[in-house]
Design an enzyme around this catalytic site. Structure first.
Site, short mmCIF file in Angstrom:
data_model
loop_
_atom_site.label_atom_id
_atom_site.label_comp_id
_atom_site.label_asym_id
_atom_site.label_seq_id
_atom_site.Cartn_x
_atom_site.Cartn_y
_atom_site.Cartn_z
N ARG A 87 0.88 -1.28 -0.10
CA ARG A 87 0.11 -0.10 0.12
C ARG A 87 0.90 1.34 -0.02
O ARG A 87 1.81 1.17 0.78
CB ARG A 87 -0.78 0.09 1.36
CG ARG A 87 -2.01 -1.01 1.18
CD ARG A 87 -2.86 -0.83 2.35
NE ARG A 87 -3.90 -0.05 1.84
CZ ARG A 87 -5.02 0.39 2.66
NH1 ARG A 87 -4.98 0.00 3.84
NH2 ARG A 87 -5.77 1.30 2.33
N ASP A 235 -2.54 9.25 7.88
CA ASP A 235 -1.73 7.93 7.10
C ASP A 235 -0.36 8.71 6.76
O ASP A 235 0.46 7.98 6.64
CB ASP A 235 -2.39 7.68 5.84
CG ASP A 235 -3.43 6.38 6.27
OD1 ASP A 235 -4.52 6.83 6.50
OD2 ASP A 235 -3.12 5.23 6.39
O1 MRU Z 1 -7.57 2.04 4.35
P1 MRU Z 1 -7.53 2.09 5.99
O2 MRU Z 1 -8.55 1.46 6.54
O3 MRU Z 1 -5.98 1.21 6.08
O4 MRU Z 1 -7.31 3.62 6.11
C1 MRU Z 1 -7.08 3.74 7.54
C2 MRU Z 1 -7.18 5.21 7.83
O5 MRU Z 1 -7.46 6.06 6.84
C3 MRU Z 1 -6.92 5.62 9.26
O6 MRU Z 1 -7.66 7.08 9.60
C4 MRU Z 1 -5.37 5.86 9.45
O7 MRU Z 1 -4.54 4.82 9.14
C5 MRU Z 1 -5.24 6.36 10.61
S1 MRU Z 1 -5.18 4.90 11.91
C6 MRU Z 1 -4.83 5.07 13.40
#
Ligand code: MRU
Length: 353
Positions: A87, A235
């Site tokens: 990712r 992220d």
């Molecule tokens: O696609 P995901 O479910 O991995 O996305 C997660 C998010 O966007 C969260 O807000 C981010 O990773 C922060 S988690 C502590």
């Protein structure tokens, strides 16, 4: 207590988050490719947890390669590359892989057994550090909320996404414990419903009162002055305070700004990209059209409908009221404060500080 991921007797055990909330299915594996695939499929998800999983994945690979690998270094480089390609947006993944890479460089002259042991020790350390960071984020952030606070959150930022009590959700649970929080509104978070499937499930287990809303209800709630603060995770945060987070976060920031509501972002310092000046260079993951065209394998749009499905968006730092990390609460301008954190970290790691 929810344990989304752990190292157990030489194997990785993780909760398959794609099956929540209807099924609690754990997968146990000694195959790094299974872990990489789980990250791709969002069975393991959330920026900090992705990094932790990848760090364990590299340790797992090293422990399997101990016997008979003539070229351990190149085999482990392939593992690092495999995880790096899972990712693109969450910088925690690359931060954790870089830590494992440094271990490999420092231990290059040691036996495969020592290398494997050191990689596992580093993965356990990354996991443990994240647990502590989550707790401190909760303590730092709870102080920002007024009493009887009603907050809105997006996606899932709890135990399922981290190595501890969460980021934004750690602020929510800490405020609840301190009796400062009244209610949480949860965006369902299209297309994969992390809010509905995961956050509603976690807050229910914690006994925190919450209400699920569709993503497009936030404006209406803010117009009615029901929301006192928006709290999300991140992220990737760049030096100017731009924040990549689950798509829809930018919408909330614009709405919060319009309604003069604070927009808080909570994240460990491992979510800060100290090499990136601003958010325009953040790689944004695109998800498969199937995730939008189908819900629970049932088609909801014509099969040949064109789809645009970025997993994340970028909120300009100017719309963020404060960034809450384990190191404190930061407000604009961010660059100097973030650089100071980075120099402290680099100093600590190289033994300077
Ligand atoms: O696609 P995901 O479910 O991995 O996305 C997660 C998010 O966007 C969260 O807000 C981010 O990773 C922060 S988690 C502590």
């Amino acid at each position: 207590m929810i344990t989304p991921l752990e190292w157990r007797g030489g194997r990785i055990r993780f909760l398959d988050q794609t099956k929540l909330p209807t099924e609690e299915t754990y997968v146990e594996t000694d195959d790094p490719e299974v872990v990489a695939d789980a990250i791709r499929q969002l069975a393991i998800r959330g920026a900090p947890l992705i990094g932790i999983a990848a760090a364990y994945g590299v340790a797992l690979s090293a422990s399997k390669l101990q016997t008979g690998s003539s070229n351990l270094a190149s085999a482990l480089q392939r593992t690092l590359d495999m995880f790096a390609s899972t990712r693109p947006t969450a910088v925690n993944l690359f931060w954790a892989l870089n830590r494992q890479k440094r271990i490999l460089e420092n231990k290059a002259d040691h036996s495969p057994e020592v290398i494997a042991r050191s990689l596992l020790a580093e993965a356990l350390k990354i996991h443990e550090e994240d647990r502590g960071m989550c707790t401190r984020i909760g303590e730092q952030g709870a102080g920002l909320l007024s009493s009887d606070a009603v907050v809105l959150t997006h996606c899932n930022t709890g135990r399922l996404a981290t190595g501890g009590s969460g980021t934004a959700q750690s602020i929510i649970s800490t405020s609840w414990e301190h009796k400062k929080l009244k209610h949480v509104y949860i965006d369902e978070t299209r297309p994969l419903f992390q809010g509905a499937r995961l956050t509603a499930w976690e807050l229910g287990r914690l006994g925190i009162p919450s209400t699920l809303i569709t993503d497009n209800t936030a404006a209406f709630l803010m117009q009615k002055r029901i929301i006192h603060a928006v709290i999300t995770g991140a992220d990737r945060i760049t030096l100017n305070g731009d924040v990549a987070n689950k798509v829809g976060t930018y919408n909330l920031a614009v709405l919060a700004h319009y309604h003069s509501i604070p927009m808080y972002v909570a994240a460990p310092s491992s979510s800060i990209d100290f090499e990136m000046e601003d958010g325009k260079d953040i790689p944004i993951e695109q998800r498969s059209s199937v995730e939008m065209l189908q819900v629970n394998e049932k088609r909801i749009a014509p099969p040949n409908t064109q789809v645009f499905s970025p997993a994340f968006d970028v909120t300009p730092g100017s719309l963020v009221s404060a960034i809450i990390t384990e190191r404190g609460v930061f407000r604009a301008p961010y660059r100097d404060a973030f650089n100071a954190v980075h120099h402290e970290d680099v100093g600590v790691k190289s033994g300077i500080a």
